[in-house]
Design an enzyme around this catalytic site. Structure first.
Site, PDB file in Angstrom:
ATOM      1  CG  HIS A  38      -1.730   1.167   1.480  1.00 22.53           C
ATOM      2  ND1 HIS A  38      -3.101   1.156   1.421  1.00 22.53           N
ATOM      3  CD2 HIS A  38      -1.405   2.444   1.817  1.00 22.53           C
ATOM      4  CE1 HIS A  38      -3.574   2.353   1.697  1.00 22.53           C
ATOM      5  NE2 HIS A  38      -2.555   3.153   1.952  1.00 22.53           N
ATOM      6  CD  GLU A  39       1.539   3.639   3.736  1.00 19.70           C
ATOM      7  OE1 GLU A  39       1.768   4.652   3.063  1.00 19.70           O
ATOM      8  OE2 GLU A  39       0.573   3.554   4.511  1.00 19.70           O
ATOM      9  CG  HIS A  64      -0.101   6.130  -0.646  1.00 24.11           C
ATOM     10  ND1 HIS A  64      -1.331   6.544  -1.119  1.00 24.11           N
ATOM     11  CD2 HIS A  64      -0.327   5.665   0.618  1.00 24.11           C
ATOM     12  CE1 HIS A  64      -2.252   6.341  -0.187  1.00 24.11           C
ATOM     13  NE2 HIS A  64      -1.671   5.806   0.872  1.00 24.11           N
ATOM     14  CD  GLU A  69      -5.096   6.444   2.280  1.00 25.64           C
ATOM     15  OE1 GLU A  69      -4.639   5.282   2.315  1.00 25.64           O
ATOM     16  OE2 GLU A  69      -4.388   7.443   2.475  1.00 25.64           O
TER      17      GLU A  69
END
Length: 700
Positions: free
Chosen positions: A452-453, A457, A511
C-alpha cells in the site's frame, strides 16, 4: 432544565449509538528498549521533536469541534495535581475525588472512559469515523464529579459546554463536515457555504496560496478572512478583491503553539546527526514561524535526502482527511526509532520495485518517468501526536511536485502494526476460516501495508502542464486513454494539484487506489518470497487471508457510513467498501446472513482469487489511476461514487455491523523528559489512570 433537555434530545436519536466506548482495550506502544539504545545526542534529538509534535495538540483540537479545546483544557486541569509544580503531575487523590462526588463505581468508570477517549481523540469526535461520542455516565453524575474536582478552572469550563457534551440534536451536528450541511468543523466559520469555500479555494489556486495550514472565516457578507498558522505576524494582512468579494490573508493563527513548536525544533537542530537534519530543522522553524508552506516543502526535500537515520521524524500540517473540502490539513508529528532487522525486509521490497511497478495495470505513459528509490524503514514509534490512533504506515510527503521529482519515504510503524488487543472478538469470519485468519492476519496486514505504502502511494504519474506551455508528457502526441482508446484531453493545469482538483474525494480515492495496488500485487510469488513465504501453500494461505481481511474490512466499513446524510466518515473504510463491492461483482465473495438474521458471514472463493479476483481488481485499479492521472475529477468522482454508494439493502446489514462492533484499541504512549542533562523514557500503567496520566505529563 439542562438534564431534561439532554434526555429529550437523546430520546430523538438512539443515544447508545454515540456512547463512548466502554472497556476499550488499552495497548501500550512498546518502544522503551529501542529508545534506551539511543546515544545521548540521539535521545535529545528525539525528545525535542517529541515535545514539538505535542506542542500544537490544542491547535489540532481547535480544528475539529468548537468544544474540543475546551474539553482538552478541562480534563487536563481537572486531573492535574492542584499545585504550581512543574512539570504537571496527575492528582494523587483520585479515590478521594470519587468519594467527594458520591457517585457509583460504574458512573466513575464511565467518566474516566470518556475523559480518556476525549484526550485520545483530542476532541469529542472520533478520529476514525468523524462521529460525535457522548459520556455513558448520566449528566447528573458527570456534573457531580466535575463539581467535586476542586478545580475552579475545570468547573468553569464545564459550565460552558455541559449541554453540548451531551447534545444529540440537531443530528447533523453528530458528524464532522461542512457547516452548510449542519455538520461540525473547526476549519470554517459556521456561516460559510460550500460555494463560498469553493470560491475562495479557486482564488487561492490562482494566487498559488496553499490552504494546508489555514482556516477560513466569513467576517461579513462579502468578506472572508484566511488565517495562516504562524508564530509571528511577519507580514501585514494582505487584502485581495476578487469578483466583488474581499479576501484577507492574516498571519498569526495558533501563534503561541507555533512559537513553542519552533523553539523545540531549534533545540533539535543543535543535536542533529547530520547536515540534512540541521537543514530540515531550519526549514521547519522558518515554516512554523512565518507560515510558509514553501519552507515546509524545503524541510521535506531534506527529509527525503536524510536516508537511513537512527531517529526518524516528521511534523507539520500533513493529512487533509478531516477537512470536508479536502484541502486543509491536520497537525501531526511523530518521532520513532528505526528497527534495523525489520527494515531489511522492506529494503528488499524496494529493491524489487523496478520489476513490480511495470506489472501494474496501466500503460507506461501513466507511470513516473523514473522510480526514485525511496527510503523504506520499519519504525518503533516513540510518540505520535495525532487525533486518535497512529497509522500503521505512512508514505509522505504529500506534495505532488516533490513526489514527482525528489521522491518520498515509506515507513511502517512496527509497534502500531503489532499491537494486539487482549481477548479481541473476531466478527464475520466463518468458523472454518477462523484458525487460519487468526494465525496470519497480522502477517497479511504487514504485506498489505508494505505494498500500500510503497507501490500504492508511491506509483502513478500525474499528467501536468507544469508551467504555461511546459508539459511533463508529449503534448504533440499525448498518451492514449485506455478507457476511451483516444488521446487524453485533460491534465493538471499550472498551479493545480491532485488535492485541489479532486477536492473532498481525493483522500479516500487515493487510499482506495493504494489498497487496490496491494490487492493486485499481493498474489505475486516474488512479493511473498520477500516477506518470507516460500512454499506454494504458505503463499496461497497468505493470499487468502489478505483478501479475506479486505472483505471483512469492507463489511465493517458500514459502521462509518451515515445513511441519513449519505456521508462516509472515514477515508480508508470508504475505500475498503469499494473493494468489497469489486469482490462481490466478480463473484469472488458472497455475504450470507444467519438464519436468525442477526449475524453475517463472509464466504471467499479461494480458487478464484488469482484469476477472476485479480482481473476485477486490475480493471478497477486501472480506471482509478487513469482518472487521477488525467485530472478528470468529474469522471473519477462519478466512478468512485458509484462503487461507494450504499444501497437500501445494505442499511439492514449496517445495523448488524453496528450491533457487532468492538471497541477500538487505544494506544498508550510513553513520554520523554530531561533529568540531570539526560533524556529518559517513561512508561505508564496499562490502565485508564495510566493513560490519563500520560496526557497530563505530556501537557507539561
Amino acid at each position: 432544565m439542562a438534564s431534561t433537555t439532554a434526555a429529550t434530545e437523546a430520546a430523538k436519536v438512539n443515544a447508545s449509538l454515540y456512547y463512548a466506548d466502554s472497556d476499550a482495550p488499552i495497548c501500550r506502544l512498546e518502544v522503551k528498549k529501542h529508545f534506551d539504545s539511543l546515544s545521548d545526542q540521539e535521545a535529545k534529538y528525539a525528545h525535542y521533536i517529541a515535545k514539538a509534535s505535542w506542542a500544537a495538540s490544542k491547535a489540532l483540537a481547535t480544528t475539529i469541534s468548537p468544544e474540543a479545546p475546551i474539553l482538552y483544557d478541562m480534563f487536563i486541569d481537572a486531573f492535574s495535581e492542584p499545585s504550581t509544580s512543574s512539570p504537571r503531575r496527575i492528582r494523587k487523590d483520585l479515590k478521594e475525588w470519587k468519594s467527594k462526588a458520591a457517585v457509583s463505581d460504574e458512573a466513575w468508570k464511565y467518566f474516566m472512559e470518556y475523559a480518556a477517549q476525549v484526550l485520545n481523540n483530542l476532541s469529542n469526535y472520533k478520529s476514525f469515523g468523524d462521529t460525535k461520542f457522548i459520556p455513558r455516565a448520566e449528566m447528573k453524575d458527570f456534573t457531580a464529579i466535575m463539581n467535586a474536582s476542586g478545580s475552579p478552572k475545570a468547573i468553569e469550563l464545564y459550565s460552558q459546554i455541559c449541554t453540548r457534551i451531551y447534545a444529540l440534536t440537531p443530528d447533523a451536528q453528530l458528524l464532522i463536515g461542512f457547516p452548510a450541511d449542519g455538520h461540525v468543523t473547526g476549519y470554517y466559520s459556521p456561516n460559510i457555504s460550500k460555494e463560498e469555500a469553493t470560491f475562495v479555494q479557486s482564488f487561492l489556486e490562482s494566487k498559488d496560496i496553499s490552504p494546508l495550514n489555514t482556516r477560513l472565516f466569513k467576517t461579513a457578507e462579502c468578506d472572508f478572512e484566511l488565517r495562516v498558522a504562524s508564530a509571528q505576524i511577519t507580514r501585514e494582512p494582505e487584502t485581495f478583491q476578487h469578483e466583488g468579494k474581499r479576501i484577507t490573508v492574516v498571519y498569526g493563527d495558533f501563534a503561541e503553539a507555533m512559537a513553542e513548536v519552533a523553539d523545540y525544533l531549534s533545540k533539535a537542530k543543535e543535536v542533529a546527526a547530520n547536515e540534512h537534519q540541521r537543514k530540515m530543522m531550519e526549514a521547519y522553524v522558518e515554516s512554523f514561524t512565518t507560515g510558509s508552506i514553501e519552507a515546509h516543502k524545503e524541510s521535506q526535500r531534506h527529509w527525503i535526502r536524510d536516508v537511513g537515520p537512527v531517529v526518524e521524524s516528521n511534523i507539520g500540517f500533513i493529512e487533509t482527511y478531516r477537512d470536508p473540502a479536502g484541502v486543509r490539513a491536520e497537525w501531526e508529528g511523530f518521532v520513532a526509532v528505526v528497527n534495523k532487522d525489520m527494515t531489511k525486509k522492506f529494503e528488499k521490497l524496494v529493491d524489487g520495485a523496478p520489476k513490480f511497478v511495470p506489472k501494474l495495470p496501466w500503460p507506461k505513459e501513466y507511470e513516473k518517468d523514473k522510480f526514485n528509490r525511496p527510503d523504506f524503514t520499519s519504525l518503533e514509534v516513540v510518540t505520535f501526536a495525532t487525533s486518535g490512533t497512529p497509522p500503521a504506515g505512512i508514505n509522505i510527503p504529500n506534495y505532488d511536485d516533490i513526489r514527482q521529482t525528489f521522491g518520498f519515504k515509506n515507513v511502517s510503524l512496527g509497534n502500531v502494526l503489532n499491537a494486539k488487543a487482549p481477548n479481541e472478538k473476531i466478527t464475520f469470519i466463518r468458523p472454518e476460516d477462523l484458525p487460519l485468519y487468526e494465525k496470519l492476519r497480522a502477517e497479511a496486514f504487514e504485506v498489505q501495508v508494505g505494498l500500500h505504502e510503497l507501490l500504492g502511494h508511491g506509483t502513478g504519474k500525474l499528467l501536468q502542464e507544469e508551467s504555461p506551455g511546459k508539459f511533463n508528457f508529449d503534448i504533440q502526441n499525448p498518451p492514449i486513454n485506455p478507457l476511451t482508446g483516444k488521446p487524453v484531453t485533460s491534465w493538471y493545469k499550472p498551479g493545480e494539484t491532485w488535492g485541489s482538483v479532486f477536492k473532498a474525494v481525493a483522500a479516500s480515492y487515493e487510499e482506495c487506489r493504494a489498497e487496490s495496488v496491494a490487492m493486485f500485487l499481493c498474489v505475486d510469488p516474488a512479493v511473498l518470497e520477500i516477506f518470507g513465504y516460500a512454499t506454494r501453500q504458505e503463499q496461497e494461505d497468505l493470499i487468502y487471508v489478505c483478501y479475506l481481511s479486505m472483505a471483512r474490512a469492507g463489511l465493517m466499513s458500514l459502521e462509518f457510513y451515515d445513511p441519513k446524510s449519505k456521508k462516509w466518515g472515514q477515508a480508508h473504510m470508504q475505500a475498503r467498501y469499494a473493494l468489497l463491492q469489486v469482490f462481490l461483482k466478480a463473484n469472488l465473495v458472497r455475504i450470507e446472513p444467519s438464519p436468525q438474521n442477526d449475524d453475517l458471514s463472509i464466504h471467499l472463493d479461494r480458487s478464484r482469487i488469482t484469476t477472476d479476483g485479480v482481473r476485477a481488481v486490475g480493471a478497477f485499479l486501472q480506471e482509478l489511476q487513469i482518472h487521477k492521472a488525467t485530472g478528470d475529477a468529474k469522471g473519477g468522482t462519478a466512478f468512485y461514487d458509484k462503487w461507494t454508494s450504499v444501497g437500501e439493502d445494505w442499511v439492514g446489514w449496517r445495523d448488524i455491523v453496528i450491533r457487532k462492533k468492538q471497541p477500538r484499541k487505544v494506544f498508550l504512549q510513553g513520554n520523554t523528559r530531561e533529568e540531570g542533562g539526560m533524556v529518559v523514557f517513561k512508561e505508564y500503567d496499562v490502565t485508564l489512570e495510566g493513560f490519563i496520566e500520560s496526557f497530563i505529563e505530556r501537557a507539561a
